[in-house]
Design a protein around this motif. Structure first.
Motif, PDB file in Angstrom:
ATOM      1  N   PHE A 102       0.818  -1.326   0.068  1.00  0.00           N
ATOM      2  CA  PHE A 102       0.157  -0.060  -0.022  1.00  0.00           C
ATOM      3  C   PHE A 102       0.878   1.122  -0.108  1.00  0.00           C
ATOM      4  O   PHE A 102       0.735   2.244  -0.807  1.00  0.00           O
ATOM      5  N   TRP A 103       1.829   1.426   0.960  1.00  0.00           N
ATOM      6  CA  TRP A 103       2.825   2.473   0.972  1.00  0.00           C
ATOM      7  C   TRP A 103       3.361   2.641  -0.495  1.00  0.00           C
ATOM      8  O   TRP A 103       3.778   3.928  -0.762  1.00  0.00           O
ATOM      9  N   GLU A 104       3.965   1.790  -0.946  1.00  0.00           N
ATOM     10  CA  GLU A 104       4.691   1.698  -2.171  1.00  0.00           C
ATOM     11  C   GLU A 104       3.800   2.114  -3.261  1.00  0.00           C
ATOM     12  O   GLU A 104       4.025   3.185  -4.117  1.00  0.00           O
ATOM     13  N   PHE A 105       2.496   1.939  -3.180  1.00  0.00           N
ATOM     14  CA  PHE A 105       1.559   2.392  -4.104  1.00  0.00           C
ATOM     15  C   PHE A 105       1.168   4.024  -3.908  1.00  0.00           C
ATOM     16  O   PHE A 105       1.154   4.689  -4.857  1.00  0.00           O
ATOM     17  N   VAL A 106       1.124   4.408  -2.579  1.00  0.00           N
ATOM     18  CA  VAL A 106       0.868   5.308  -2.225  1.00  0.00           C
ATOM     19  C   VAL A 106       2.152   6.630  -3.146  1.00  0.00           C
ATOM     20  O   VAL A 106       1.826   7.425  -3.500  1.00  0.00           O
ATOM     21  N   PHE A 107       3.179   6.218  -2.614  1.00  0.00           N
ATOM     22  CA  PHE A 107       4.353   7.165  -2.762  1.00  0.00           C
ATOM     23  C   PHE A 107       4.443   7.168  -4.570  1.00  0.00           C
ATOM     24  O   PHE A 107       5.218   7.832  -5.006  1.00  0.00           O
TER      25      PHE A 107
END
Length: 282
Positions: A102-107
Motif C-alpha cells: 500500500f505505501w509503495e502504491f501511495v508513493f
C-alpha cells in the motif's frame, strides 16, 4: 488557510473545502502530517516531488509531509474536499497500516483514480467527516475523526492489496530486490524516529552488512547513506515550506543534537540548514 502561504491546519484533524482561490499557484503546500484529498469538480495540476500530476473528478491525492507538493494551475471551477491530519497522527497511521504494498502504491501513485465501486463510498466518507466536524463537540470530533481516518486507511490498504491487478503491480523480482524495496518503504515510514541501519535490518530479518550489500547493488549507496538522503530531502522540504527552526526540525526528526542533523544535511547539500534557507530568501 491563508492563500499566500499555502498553509493548512493547526489541529490534529480538519476537514476543509478547497477551491481555486484557496492556494497560490507556484507556492509549496505546507502539509503538517498528511493531506487526503478528493477532487469534486474542475482540474488542478501539481508538481509532487518533481512529478507532474493532474487532479480531476473521481481522483484522490494522498500527500505526506515529506513530499514537496506545489500547485501549478487550477481551473476556475476547481473544487475538492480534503482531510488534513497532524504530524503525530500521521506517524501513528504509518505504524498501524503495515502493508508495504500500500505505501509503495501511495508513493508511486500519489494521485490516483478511484475504481468505480469505491467512488460513492469515498464521497460519502468525506460527507460523514464534514457532518461530524460541523455538529459534534471538539472531543468527539477528535476521537471520531481519529478512528474514521485509521479505518479508512486500513480499508484503502486492503483494497490496494485486493486490486493490484487493476491498479497495477510489478512483475516478480528476486528476494534481494524485494528486500531493497521493503527497506525504502520502511525508511519512508520510520525515518523520523529511526536513524540506525540495525533497526531496518532487524525489521527485514537480515544483517546490517547484507542490507548494505543490497543497497549498494540497487541504489549505489550504503543503507546509512540512504537514510541520510531521506532525512536531507525532508529537511529541505521543511526549510522550504515552514518557518521551523533547526532545533524544531531536529526535535521533529528525533535528533537529540541539532549539530548532528546539520552535519547530515551538509553532507547531502554542501550547505548548513541556515545557509540553505538564507540562500532561498536572498
Amino acid at each position: 488557510m491563508k492563500k499566500s502561504r499555502n498553509n493548512h491546519h493547526v489541529v490534529p484533524y480538519s476537514v476543509q473545502e478547497v477551491v481555486a482561490s484557496t492556494w497560490e499557484c507556484g507556492q509549496p503546500l505546507t502539509v503538517d502530517g498528511c493531506l487526503i484529498m478528493l477532487c469534486l469538480q474542475g482540474e488542478a495540476e501539481f508538481s509532487v516531488s518533481s512529478r507532474h500530476l493532474a487532479l480531476r473528478p473521481h481522483r484522490m491525492a494522498l500527500l505526506t509531509f515529506d513530499m514537496v507538493a506545489v500547485p501549478l494551475e487550477m481551473s476556475d471551477d476547481f473544487k475538492a474536499v480534503c482531510l488534513c491530519v497532524g504530524f503525530r497522527e500521521t506517524q501513528d497511521i504509518f505504524f498501524l497500516v503495515t502493508s508495504n504494498r500500500f505505501w509503495e502504491f501511495v508513493f508511486k501513485s500519489t494521485v490516483f483514480t478511484l475504481p468505480f465501486g469505491l467512488r460513492d463510498m469515498v464521497a460519502n466518507w468525506f460527507r460523514t467527516l464534514e457532518w461530524i466536524q460541523g455538529n459534534c463537540s471538539e472531543a468527539i470530533v477528535f476521537k471520531t475523526l481519529h478512528n474514521e481516518t485509521e479505518n479508512f486507511m486500513h480499508i484503502m490498504a486492503d483494497q490496494v492489496e485486493r486490486r493490484m491487478g487493476l491498479l497495477g503491480t510489478n512483475p516478480d523480482k528476486n528476494r534481494a530486490w524485494i528486500l531493497a524495496n521493503d527497506f525504502i518503504a520502511l525508511l519512508t515510514r520510520h525515518y523520523a524516529s529511526h536513524h540506525d541501519v540495525a533497526y531496518y535490518a532487524g525489521r527485514l530479518s537480515i544483517t546490517s552488512n547484507y542490507l548494505n550489500i543490497i543497497c549498494r547493488k540497487y541504489f549505489g549507496t550504503t543503507a546509512k547513506e540512504q537514510i541520510g538522503i531521506q532525512i536531507g530531502l525532508v529537511v529541505k522540504n521543511l526549510l522550504d515550506t515552514t518557518d521551523l527552526t533547526v532545533k524544531e526540525i531536529s526535535e521533529r526528526l528525533h535528533f537529540d543534537d541539532p549539530s548532528y542533523l546539520c552535519r547530515i544535511f551538509k553532507r547531502q547539500t554542501g550547505l548548513t540548514p541556515l545557509q540553505y534557507r538564507n540562500r532561498l530568501r536572498d
